[in-house]
Write a protein that holds these residues in place. Sequence first.
Motif: not given
Length: 266
Positions: A27-33, A45-47, A95-99, A118-124
């Motif tokens: 994860i290269r960026t925070t939500i704030a950025n 992030g946490i839901v 973890i979400a892959e987003v546009k 575009e995709n949603i993942y869990d940690l596993a």
Amino acid sequence: QHEKAAIGYYLSGHPFAGYAAELAPVIRTTIANLAPRQERTLVAGIVTQMRVQSSRRGKMAFVTLDDGHGSVEIMIYNELFDGVRSLLREDQLVIAEVKVTQRMTEDGEAQGLRVIAENIYDLATIRRKHAKGLKLACNGNASATALAEILQSYRPGDKAVTVSYRNERVAGEVALSEAWRVNLDDALIERLREWLAPENVQILYCPRPRSAGAAARATPVPHPCRRSKPCRCPAECVTSRSASPVRRTCSSPPKGRCRRRNPARS
């Protein structure tokens, strides 16, 4: 999660903090950025909230993720939502892959971001896709037999295990053989952290390759004419393709200042 429900915030620390160090290589960026860009972005992030509504294409979800630095609402369309619904639980890591695009008003003014999953993942899943191995730090009190017993139930797998060993006399790293490769199940990680302490169990990730667009922006492109100073001609520089060594030539150089000839013809 009980703190958030009772007082509206996390008193003892944000739950994402426990995952931030592990996910940092991915994860290269925070939500704030978050910012608009052409390439897809991985965000975690946490839901904290989810609402579902019906549309002409079926049900779609609006999920709010919070990483302790900021929060963002992510749109999940029906095609994806049906397959990831079980992952979208409050207080769970996602973890979400987003546009990310810019939301505009009818007057053409910027009005926040539109973030579409575009995709949603869990940690596993992230561990399976991106982790390359496991590194364990042990001291003189650690037992090789105990380690073998813990690893046994999770082999054979595809993730390498490295043991960093240190006592009063020696220190070094030992890479276990391929026969001791493991699957990075949550249960394995928990058992190792209970045995060695969490800070002594490190999941190693392959750094995500930079996107072509980001690489192009970050890598300076030499001037086509190979001059130390920019040439004065406004026209584009073109490259001749022939079997002999070729240097670039400006298509319309002023007074020959930028001309580079084919050495074979000199």
